[in-house]
Design a protein around this motif. Structure first.
Motif, PDB file in Angstrom:
ATOM      1  N   GLY A 151       0.802  -1.214   0.000  1.00 57.69           N
ATOM      2  CA  GLY A 151       0.000   0.000   0.000  1.00 57.69           C
ATOM      3  C   GLY A 151       0.835   1.263   0.000  1.00 57.69           C
ATOM      4  N   VAL A 152       0.466   2.206  -0.850  1.00 56.58           N
ATOM      5  CA  VAL A 152       1.019   3.557  -0.826  1.00 56.58           C
ATOM      6  C   VAL A 152      -0.147   4.466  -0.454  1.00 56.58           C
ATOM      7  CG1 VAL A 152       2.094   5.415  -2.143  1.00 56.58           C
ATOM      8  CG2 VAL A 152       2.742   3.047  -2.586  1.00 56.58           C
ATOM      9  N   VAL A 153      -0.198   4.903   0.781  1.00 55.18           N
ATOM     10  CA  VAL A 153      -1.385   5.603   1.281  1.00 55.18           C
ATOM     11  C   VAL A 153      -1.295   7.116   1.132  1.00 55.18           C
ATOM     12  CG1 VAL A 153      -1.878   3.746   2.880  1.00 55.18           C
ATOM     13  CG2 VAL A 153      -0.502   5.686   3.657  1.00 55.18           C
ATOM     14  N   GLY A 154      -0.182   7.611   0.582  1.00 55.37           N
ATOM     15  CA  GLY A 154      -0.069   9.042   0.359  1.00 55.37           C
ATOM     16  C   GLY A 154      -0.066   9.837   1.656  1.00 55.37           C
ATOM     17  N   GLN A 155      -0.678  11.022   1.593  1.00 60.16           N
ATOM     18  CA  GLN A 155      -0.674  11.915   2.753  1.00 60.16           C
ATOM     19  C   GLN A 155      -1.889  11.730   3.658  1.00 60.16           C
ATOM     20  OE1 GLN A 155       2.097  13.759   3.290  1.00 60.16           O
ATOM     21  NE2 GLN A 155       2.805  12.659   1.465  1.00 60.16           N
ATOM     22  N   GLY A 156      -2.803  10.863   3.271  1.00 60.10           N
ATOM     23  CA  GLY A 156      -4.015  10.660   4.065  1.00 60.10           C
ATOM     24  C   GLY A 156      -3.771   9.770   5.266  1.00 60.10           C
ATOM     25  N   SER A 157      -4.861   9.434   5.939  1.00 53.62           N
ATOM     26  CA  SER A 157      -4.773   8.612   7.149  1.00 53.62           C
ATOM     27  C   SER A 157      -4.438   7.160   6.841  1.00 53.62           C
ATOM     28  CB  SER A 157      -6.100   8.670   7.910  1.00 53.62           C
ATOM     29  OG  SER A 157      -7.129   8.025   7.168  1.00 53.62           O
ATOM     30  N   GLY A 158      -4.760   6.735   5.642  1.00 55.32           N
ATOM     31  CA  GLY A 158      -4.521   5.341   5.289  1.00 55.32           C
ATOM     32  C   GLY A 158      -5.552   4.393   5.854  1.00 55.32           C
ATOM     33  N   ALA A 159      -6.679   4.934   6.351  1.00 53.02           N
ATOM     34  CA  ALA A 159      -7.716   4.075   6.939  1.00 53.02           C
ATOM     35  C   ALA A 159      -8.262   3.091   5.918  1.00 53.02           C
ATOM     36  CB  ALA A 159      -8.841   4.937   7.504  1.00 53.02           C
ATOM     37  N   TRP A 160      -8.381   3.525   4.665  1.00 49.94           N
ATOM     38  CA  TRP A 160      -8.911   2.642   3.625  1.00 49.94           C
ATOM     39  C   TRP A 160      -8.009   1.421   3.436  1.00 49.94           C
ATOM     40  CZ3 TRP A 160      -6.055   1.300  -0.626  1.00 49.94           C
ATOM     41  CH2 TRP A 160      -4.916   2.075  -0.889  1.00 49.94           C
ATOM     42  N   PHE A 161      -6.665   1.649   3.520  1.00 52.06           N
ATOM     43  CA  PHE A 161      -5.752   0.534   3.309  1.00 52.06           C
ATOM     44  C   PHE A 161      -5.757  -0.415   4.509  1.00 52.06           C
ATOM     45  CE2 PHE A 161      -1.503  -1.437   3.517  1.00 52.06           C
ATOM     46  CZ  PHE A 161      -1.578  -2.174   2.341  1.00 52.06           C
ATOM     47  N   LYS A 162      -5.846   0.130   5.698  1.00 52.19           N
ATOM     48  CA  LYS A 162      -5.926  -0.721   6.885  1.00 52.19           C
ATOM     49  C   LYS A 162      -7.173  -1.595   6.826  1.00 52.19           C
ATOM     50  CE  LYS A 162      -3.312   2.271  10.035  1.00 52.19           C
ATOM     51  NZ  LYS A 162      -2.808   3.177   8.985  1.00 52.19           N
ATOM     52  N   ALA A 163      -8.295  -0.992   6.374  1.00 53.67           N
ATOM     53  CA  ALA A 163      -9.539  -1.759   6.233  1.00 53.67           C
ATOM     54  C   ALA A 163      -9.384  -2.846   5.174  1.00 53.67           C
ATOM     55  CB  ALA A 163     -10.692  -0.824   5.875  1.00 53.67           C
ATOM     56  N   LEU A 164      -8.688  -2.520   4.081  1.00 54.84           N
ATOM     57  CA  LEU A 164      -8.458  -3.501   3.015  1.00 54.84           C
ATOM     58  C   LEU A 164      -7.626  -4.663   3.532  1.00 54.84           C
ATOM     59  CD1 LEU A 164      -7.373  -2.604  -0.626  1.00 54.84           C
ATOM     60  CD2 LEU A 164      -6.263  -4.444   0.622  1.00 54.84           C
ATOM     61  N   ALA A 165      -6.546  -4.363   4.243  1.00 55.69           N
ATOM     62  CA  ALA A 165      -5.674  -5.413   4.763  1.00 55.69           C
ATOM     63  C   ALA A 165      -6.411  -6.290   5.768  1.00 55.69           C
ATOM     64  CB  ALA A 165      -4.431  -4.790   5.401  1.00 55.69           C
ATOM     65  N   ARG A 166      -7.191  -5.670   6.650  1.00 53.85           N
ATOM     66  CA  ARG A 166      -7.970  -6.463   7.624  1.00 53.85           C
ATOM     67  C   ARG A 166      -8.970  -7.358   6.910  1.00 53.85           C
ATOM     68  NH1 ARG A 166      -8.148  -1.541  10.620  1.00 53.85           N
ATOM     69  NH2 ARG A 166     -10.238  -1.153   9.812  1.00 53.85           N
ATOM     70  N   ALA A 167      -9.588  -6.830   5.864  1.00 50.49           N
ATOM     71  CA  ALA A 167     -10.575  -7.617   5.126  1.00 50.49           C
ATOM     72  C   ALA A 167      -9.926  -8.820   4.451  1.00 50.49           C
ATOM     73  CB  ALA A 167     -11.272  -6.735   4.097  1.00 50.49           C
ATOM     74  N   GLU A 168      -8.708  -8.642   3.940  1.00 47.69           N
ATOM     75  CA  GLU A 168      -7.989  -9.762   3.326  1.00 47.69           C
ATOM     76  C   GLU A 168      -7.712 -10.850   4.357  1.00 47.69           C
ATOM     77  OE1 GLU A 168      -6.276 -10.561   0.190  1.00 47.69           O
ATOM     78  OE2 GLU A 168      -7.831  -9.252  -0.616  1.00 47.69           O
ATOM     79  N   VAL A 169      -7.235 -10.455   5.531  1.00 44.89           N
ATOM     80  CA  VAL A 169      -6.952 -11.424   6.597  1.00 44.89           C
ATOM     81  C   VAL A 169      -8.237 -12.135   7.019  1.00 44.89           C
ATOM     82  CG1 VAL A 169      -6.181 -11.677   8.983  1.00 44.89           C
ATOM     83  CG2 VAL A 169      -4.938 -10.162   7.424  1.00 44.89           C
ATOM     84  N   THR A 170      -9.297 -11.369   7.193  1.00 48.35           N
ATOM     85  CA  THR A 170     -10.589 -11.958   7.595  1.00 48.35           C
ATOM     86  C   THR A 170     -11.079 -12.950   6.565  1.00 48.35           C
ATOM     87  OG1 THR A 170     -11.199  -9.954   8.813  1.00 48.35           O
ATOM     88  CG2 THR A 170     -12.980 -11.435   8.180  1.00 48.35           C
ATOM     89  N   LEU A 171     -10.925 -12.603   5.286  1.00 53.04           N
ATOM     90  CA  LEU A 171     -11.386 -13.488   4.213  1.00 53.04           C
ATOM     91  C   LEU A 171     -10.674 -14.829   4.242  1.00 53.04           C
ATOM     92  CD1 LEU A 171     -12.984 -13.986   1.545  1.00 53.04           C
ATOM     93  CD2 LEU A 171     -11.037 -12.949   0.345  1.00 53.04           C
TER      94      LEU A 171
END
Length: 238
Positions: A151-171
């Motif tokens: 993930g390259v989250v840029g200058q934002g909080s990166g919440a979207w990427f954390k949610a994506l990573a958690r969703a992958e683990v959950t899946l």
């Protein structure tokens, strides 16, 4: 002269299409068409017929949902993520958190992208969709069952990427696939990785691996990259 149009509605033998510039026209096509399909029209066809403003606005919203970036032009990518197992793919992500670009680094990646249209999807939905398809298509090695999410989250909080990573683990846990999810993240800019010959995840792991110095990223298999970066050593510990 011919011009491209997007099918917005089908009414019997008549079809309402959206032309570049936002003009609507009711035409009779000589072949069946469905909503969201692109067609080519001869410019000599009848005068443009504009839909009432309320209807036009509703149709335009449908057009954006159906055609998305392909017809209207992609918004800029402010962040990005990658998926690596057998496929290796980067995805540009807009400010709204949707996929606006894809880049496959190998034949497996191109094959996977052909199996699902992820452009315009929320980043998390795109990642989960392609992971499911990849597993079903036996694209994850039984000997080295790893999925690398970069993930390259840029200058934002990166919440979207954390949610994506958690969703992958959950899946993978819910499906009991026996796959390890490895996450590599940076707050850099997507532009920094746009001309790199490897996915974001691979590039981040290679950058932290001294033993990989001097090697071209695309020449290293995923298990070797994981090993050199210390991931496999850490996962095999107590």
């Amino acid at each position: 002269m011919r011009e491209r149009a997007l099918v917005m509605a089908v009414e019997g033998h008549r079809t309402i299409v959206l032309l570049p510039g936002g003009k609507f026209q009711k035409v009779r096509l000589d072949h069946p068409a469905s909503v969201g399909q692109e067609v080519w029209l001869e410019s000599r066809q009848g005068p443009y017929r504009y839909a009432p403003s309320a209807v036009a606005a509703a149709i335009l919203l449908v057009a954006i949902g159906v055609a998305g970036p392909h017809f209207f032009g992609s918004p800029p990518a402010v962040a990005a993520f990658s998926l690596d197992f057998a496929p290796s793919i980067d995805f540009g992500v807009s400010k709204a958190g949707r996929v606006v670009s894809t880049k496959a680094f190998n034949p497996a990646g191109r094959r996977l992208l052909r199996q699902a249209k992820v452009m315009g999807m929320p980043a998390k939905t795109a990642a989960l969709t392609l992971t499911r398809i990849g597993v079903a298509d036996h694209m994850v090695s039984a000997e080295e069952p790893y999925v690398l999410v970069g993930g390259v989250v840029g200058q934002g909080s990166g919440a979207w990427f954390k949610a994506l990573a958690r969703a992958e683990v959950t899946l993978v846990r819910k499906k009991k696939w026996g796959i390890n999810v490895v996450v590599a993240e940076t707050h850099g800019s997507p532009a920094q990785y746009s001309h790199v010959g490897a996915s974001i995840g691979r590039s981040l792991l290679i950058a932290r691996s001294f033993s990989a110095a001097g090697k071209r990223p695309e020449e290293s298999a995923l298990p070797r990259i994981l090993s050199r970066s210390g991931v496999l050593a850490a996962s095999s510990g107590p």
